[in-house]
Design an enzyme around this catalytic site. Structure first.
Site: not given
Length: 323
Positions: A54, A205, A209
């Site tokens: 990130k 995934e 979800g």
């Protein structure tokens, strides 16, 4: 239809974050290769600054702020990794940061975000819409909102992980990437199409979800309830309006793995590769190690997306506590 980002955007992001974000190592495992009958290359974003990929997207996005935006500051909403990434990028660039985080986010991630100097506002992820809350606070304070995935500069920054991987190891046959909202997957897909055009890209995934898998099948973005999974970084309810068209265009498919398979993969990383990897960070590797995609005799890239998990939680999961 034109896509939100192209290869030139990823290349520009790579130039922007060079010397700020780590160029993370690519590791291999003879044991893993023998297990799946393929050559696996693990891009270790768990060793990135703030402990996840990130930081790439946050650094790229915030570095493009105008002087006025820098003065007012940045707001982000995140379950943890984007929060830490934005907080550190903001500190490095000398701007204030406010982060909206779920109250049940791992305490390690909340404490780290505060430690990087950001103001943290907590909310109940099961009753409050974080996007609505985040936009309201940003408007009230005049801050610029940088969402965790549905943002072109964030997507381009995340794509630099795949670009570095391919630059280091050469063309790949397959690339496996975890997917929550699709920022990492879309960015990596764009980079891969440019640098290794024959490579097929798959997203992975958690079973609980699988909104992106459902969305691809339906041909439009599907919204789901907040998934209950140990992969807290993939507890998103829908793909982004910018990320989803990229995924539709460039991704070969979406696979899913169970929480038990994530724990087994955490154990593999710890025992065989001496790596601490959080549950979400294990998604792509779990798909490889548990036969979700045919890998035989292929060169396969795997994005290990993060390693932010507290010691007590890590020990509990490896000890069999899935709740």
């Amino acid at each position: 239809m034109s896509l939100a980002i192209g290869p030139s955007d990823v290349a520009a992001a790579a130039r922007r974050i060079a010397g700020i974000a780590h160029r993370t190592p690519v590791l291999t495992s003879a044991t893993a290769n023998a297990r799946v009958g393929a050559e696996l290359f693990f891009k270790c974003e768990n060793l990135q600054r703030t402990g996840s990929f990130k930081f790439r997207g946050a650094c790229n996005a915030l570095s493009r702020f105008t002087p006025g935006q820098r003065k007012a500051g940045v707001l982000a909403f995140s379950s943890g990794n984007h929060a830490q990434a934005v907080a550190l990028a903001a500190r490095l660039l000398g701007m204030p940061a406010v982060i909206v985080m779920p109250e049940d986010a791992p305490s390690l991630k909340i404490e780290a975000t505060r430690g990087y100097g950001a103001e943290v506002i907590l909310y109940d992820r099961y009753t409050v819409d974080r996007e609505v809350l985040g936009r309201r606070i940003a408007d009230e304070r005049g801050m610029t909102l940088v969402p965790p995935y549905d943002h072109a500069d964030v997507m381009a920054g995340q794509g630099t992980a795949a670009a570095e991987l391919i630059e280091e190891v050469g063309p790949l046959d397959l690339l496996l990437v975890c997917v929550g909202g699709g920022g990492l997957l879309s960015g990596c897909a764009v980079a891969t199409r440019a640098l290794s055009p024959q490579c097929r890209v798959f997203g992975v995934e958690p079973e609980a979800g699988n909104d992106v898998q459902q969305s691809l099948a339906a041909g439009h973005i599907v919204h789901i309830d907040v998934p209950r999974t140990i992969a807290d970084g993939a507890q998103t309810q829908h793909a982004g309006t910018l990320t989803f068209p990229v995924i539709q265009s460039l991704v070969a498919g979406i696979e899913t793995v169970s929480d038990a398979e994530l724990v087994a993969t955490m154990g593999f990383f710890a025992e065989r590769m001496k790596l601490v990897v959080e549950p979400t960070g294990c998604l792509a590797a779990a798909a490889a190690l548990h036969g979700k995609v045919g890998l035989a005799d292929r060169r396969v890239g795997i994005i290990v997306s993060g390693g932010n998990v507290g010691v007590a939680r890590y020990a509990a999961l490896l000890g069999g506590e899935l709740a």
